[in-house]
Design a protein around this motif. Structure first.
Motif, PDB file in Angstrom:
ATOM      1  N   SER A 116       0.763  55.283  -0.836  1.00  0.00           N
ATOM      2  CA  SER A 116      -0.544  55.032  -1.450  1.00  0.00           C
ATOM      3  C   SER A 116      -0.495  55.272  -2.955  1.00  0.00           C
ATOM      4  CB  SER A 116      -1.601  55.932  -0.804  1.00  0.00           C
ATOM      5  OG  SER A 116      -1.675  55.694   0.581  1.00  0.00           O
ATOM      6  N   HIS A 117       0.196  56.334  -3.354  1.00  0.00           N
ATOM      7  CA  HIS A 117       0.325  56.606  -4.784  1.00  0.00           C
ATOM      8  C   HIS A 117       1.118  55.511  -5.487  1.00  0.00           C
ATOM      9  CE1 HIS A 117      -1.607  60.459  -5.370  1.00  0.00           C
ATOM     10  NE2 HIS A 117      -1.046  60.926  -4.268  1.00  0.00           N
ATOM     11  N   GLU A 118       2.163  55.021  -4.825  1.00  0.00           N
ATOM     12  CA  GLU A 118       2.982  53.973  -5.434  1.00  0.00           C
ATOM     13  C   GLU A 118       2.204  52.673  -5.597  1.00  0.00           C
ATOM     14  OE1 GLU A 118       5.960  54.148  -6.769  1.00  0.00           O
ATOM     15  OE2 GLU A 118       6.046  56.290  -6.320  1.00  0.00           O
ATOM     16  N   LEU A 119       1.246  52.438  -4.709  1.00  0.00           N
ATOM     17  CA  LEU A 119       0.442  51.217  -4.822  1.00  0.00           C
ATOM     18  C   LEU A 119      -0.490  51.253  -6.029  1.00  0.00           C
ATOM     19  CD1 LEU A 119      -0.534  50.566  -1.086  1.00  0.00           C
ATOM     20  CD2 LEU A 119       1.006  49.203  -2.504  1.00  0.00           C
ATOM     21  N   ARG A 120      -0.771  52.437  -6.519  1.00  0.00           N
ATOM     22  CA  ARG A 120      -1.683  52.551  -7.656  1.00  0.00           C
ATOM     23  C   ARG A 120      -1.098  51.931  -8.929  1.00  0.00           C
ATOM     24  NH1 ARG A 120      -6.064  55.739  -7.911  1.00  0.00           N
ATOM     25  NH2 ARG A 120      -6.653  56.943  -6.070  1.00  0.00           N
ATOM     26  N   PRO A 122       1.098  49.228  -9.522  1.00  0.00           N
ATOM     27  CA  PRO A 122       0.888  47.779  -9.706  1.00  0.00           C
ATOM     28  C   PRO A 122      -0.588  47.396  -9.750  1.00  0.00           C
ATOM     29  CG  PRO A 122       1.701  48.267  -7.492  1.00  0.00           C
ATOM     30  CD  PRO A 122       1.835  49.519  -8.279  1.00  0.00           C
ATOM     31  N   LEU A 123      -1.433  48.149  -9.054  1.00  0.00           N
ATOM     32  CA  LEU A 123      -2.861  47.850  -9.093  1.00  0.00           C
ATOM     33  C   LEU A 123      -3.424  48.100 -10.492  1.00  0.00           C
ATOM     34  CD1 LEU A 123      -5.480  47.097  -7.636  1.00  0.00           C
ATOM     35  CD2 LEU A 123      -5.731  49.506  -7.004  1.00  0.00           C
ATOM     36  N   THR A 124      -2.985  49.187 -11.115  1.00  0.00           N
ATOM     37  CA  THR A 124      -3.439  49.478 -12.480  1.00  0.00           C
ATOM     38  C   THR A 124      -2.989  48.387 -13.447  1.00  0.00           C
ATOM     39  OG1 THR A 124      -3.333  51.849 -12.012  1.00  0.00           O
ATOM     40  CG2 THR A 124      -3.383  51.194 -14.317  1.00  0.00           C
ATOM     41  N   ARG A 125      -1.739  47.937 -13.297  1.00  0.00           N
ATOM     42  CA  ARG A 125      -1.240  46.864 -14.165  1.00  0.00           C
ATOM     43  C   ARG A 125      -2.009  45.567 -13.930  1.00  0.00           C
ATOM     44  NH1 ARG A 125       3.813  49.371 -12.863  1.00  0.00           N
ATOM     45  NH2 ARG A 125       4.180  47.854 -11.194  1.00  0.00           N
ATOM     46  N   LEU A 126      -2.364  45.309 -12.678  1.00  0.00           N
ATOM     47  CA  LEU A 126      -3.138  44.106 -12.363  1.00  0.00           C
ATOM     48  C   LEU A 126      -4.513  44.145 -13.034  1.00  0.00           C
ATOM     49  CD1 LEU A 126      -3.487  41.479 -10.724  1.00  0.00           C
ATOM     50  CD2 LEU A 126      -4.288  42.886  -8.815  1.00  0.00           C
ATOM     51  N   LYS A 127      -5.158  45.301 -13.004  1.00  0.00           N
ATOM     52  CA  LYS A 127      -6.473  45.429 -13.624  1.00  0.00           C
ATOM     53  C   LYS A 127      -6.379  45.301 -15.146  1.00  0.00           C
ATOM     54  CE  LYS A 127      -9.364  48.402 -11.869  1.00  0.00           C
ATOM     55  NZ  LYS A 127      -9.985  49.657 -11.376  1.00  0.00           N
ATOM     56  N   MET A 128      -5.310  45.853 -15.719  1.00  0.00           N
ATOM     57  CA  MET A 128      -5.127  45.724 -17.170  1.00  0.00           C
ATOM     58  C   MET A 128      -4.876  44.266 -17.558  1.00  0.00           C
ATOM     59  SD  MET A 128      -2.822  49.086 -18.039  1.00  0.00           S
ATOM     60  CE  MET A 128      -2.622  48.566 -19.737  1.00  0.00           C
ATOM     61  N   ALA A 129      -4.054  43.572 -16.772  1.00  0.00           N
ATOM     62  CA  ALA A 129      -3.783  42.161 -17.058  1.00  0.00           C
ATOM     63  C   ALA A 129      -5.053  41.331 -16.927  1.00  0.00           C
ATOM     64  CB  ALA A 129      -2.709  41.646 -16.099  1.00  0.00           C
ATOM     65  N   SER A 150      -9.622  43.661  -6.770  1.00  0.00           N
ATOM     66  CA  SER A 150      -8.910  44.843  -7.264  1.00  0.00           C
ATOM     67  C   SER A 150      -9.700  46.112  -6.966  1.00  0.00           C
ATOM     68  CB  SER A 150      -8.658  44.720  -8.770  1.00  0.00           C
ATOM     69  OG  SER A 150      -7.852  43.600  -9.058  1.00  0.00           O
ATOM     70  N   GLU A 151     -11.014  46.028  -7.149  1.00  0.00           N
ATOM     71  CA  GLU A 151     -11.860  47.183  -6.847  1.00  0.00           C
ATOM     72  C   GLU A 151     -11.809  47.514  -5.361  1.00  0.00           C
ATOM     73  OE1 GLU A 151     -13.409  49.169  -8.837  1.00  0.00           O
ATOM     74  OE2 GLU A 151     -12.941  48.078 -10.684  1.00  0.00           O
ATOM     75  N   ARG A 152     -11.826  46.483  -4.530  1.00  0.00           N
ATOM     76  CA  ARG A 152     -11.742  46.717  -3.085  1.00  0.00           C
ATOM     77  C   ARG A 152     -10.413  47.365  -2.713  1.00  0.00           C
ATOM     78  NH1 ARG A 152     -14.113  41.098  -0.419  1.00  0.00           N
ATOM     79  NH2 ARG A 152     -16.312  41.405  -1.028  1.00  0.00           N
ATOM     80  N   LEU A 153      -9.351  46.849  -3.315  1.00  0.00           N
ATOM     81  CA  LEU A 153      -8.035  47.405  -3.030  1.00  0.00           C
ATOM     82  C   LEU A 153      -7.937  48.857  -3.487  1.00  0.00           C
ATOM     83  CD1 LEU A 153      -5.209  46.890  -1.939  1.00  0.00           C
ATOM     84  CD2 LEU A 153      -4.557  46.003  -4.188  1.00  0.00           C
TER      85      LEU A 153
END
Length: 249
Positions: A116-120, A122-129, A150-153
């Motif tokens: 779960s921590h590792e998923l954070r 790429p999710l953070t990079r996706l939101k920044m992009a 992204s918010e749901r994820l």
């Protein structure tokens, strides 16, 4: 013994041995075998019961430890490693098994938490992009959709982390609590929320039972179910608590 003739006498000599008088009880006992059997059983039965209790004591300790594990409490019992040699070996093996189960559960939950921590990242990079794309091209339905997903994820990952934390301690941190004390506040809050949404939530009188559970985990589980029920129900939400023998429904 005798008789022995005494020379120059008209008397005979007899030699006897003085015997101690026997108790009438002695003659009564030896003359009735059933009484001998009864007295033997009367004397030996308490000793046999004591020996059987002494021999089966380690087995009873092992049984209690197994019942504790069956309830989901994976605790090692040092008392299992005391007593006869054969039971000591069994107790050591049992404690090693419980220790291995604890390690396996903890490892699985830590793995889930790490994922779960590792998923954070790429999710953070996706939101920044997505934010950078909005600055360059302006807002669009596609970028808005990416932001919503992204918010749901992120919410799902947060829930997964929270659940992982609760499960990590679920087999250790358990407390005894009354059913109403466990669920009363949650149900009253849900009843108030449903009323504000023009819906009716009702629940029956809870049976008086004591539960040994992980309190935060079980409260979170019921709260999620009730909130989904309020969200998707048309008007009425009816919650029933039933006790059947050793089960609570």
């Amino acid at each position: 013994m005798g008789p022995f003739t005494i020379p120059n006498s008209r008397y005979n000599l007899y030699i006897t041995k003085k015997l101690e008088p026997r108790s009438p009880l002695y003659y009564k006992i030896i003359s009735t075998p059933f009484q001998i059997l009864f007295i033997t059983m009367l004397v030996s039965t308490p000793m046999l019961l004591w020996f059987s209790w002494l021999i089966t004591k380690p087995a009873r300790k092992l049984q209690r430890a197994a019942e504790t594990v069956l309830k989901g409490e994976f605790k090692e019992d040092p008392n299992l490693e005391l007593g006869p040699k054969e039971f000591v070996k069994t107790g050591i093996t049992f404690n090693q098994m419980v220790h291995s189960i604890n390690q396996m559960i903890s490892s699985n939950q830590r793995l889930l938490s790490d994922i779960s921590h590792e998923l954070r990242s790429p999710l953070t990079r996706l939101k920044m992009a997505n934010a950078l794309a909005k600055r360059k091209t302006g807002n669009s339905s596609e970028l808005q959709r990416i932001e919503v997903e992204s918010e749901r994820l992120e919410n799902m990952i947060n829930d997964l982390l929270h659940l992982s934390k609760l499960k990590l301690e679920s087999h250790q941190n358990k407390g005894v609590v009354d059913l109403f004390e466990l669920y009363g506040d949650i149900l009253n809050d849900a009843k108030y929320e449903s009323k504000n949404m023009n819906k009716l939530l009702t629940f029956n009188q809870m049976p008086k039972v004591l539960l040994k559970v992980n309190i935060p985990l079980i409260q979170s589980a019921l709260e999620n179910v009730i909130r989904n029920a309020i969200k998707y129900a048309n008007k009425n939400i009816n919650i029933l608590f039933l006790k059947k023998e050793t089960s609570l429904i």
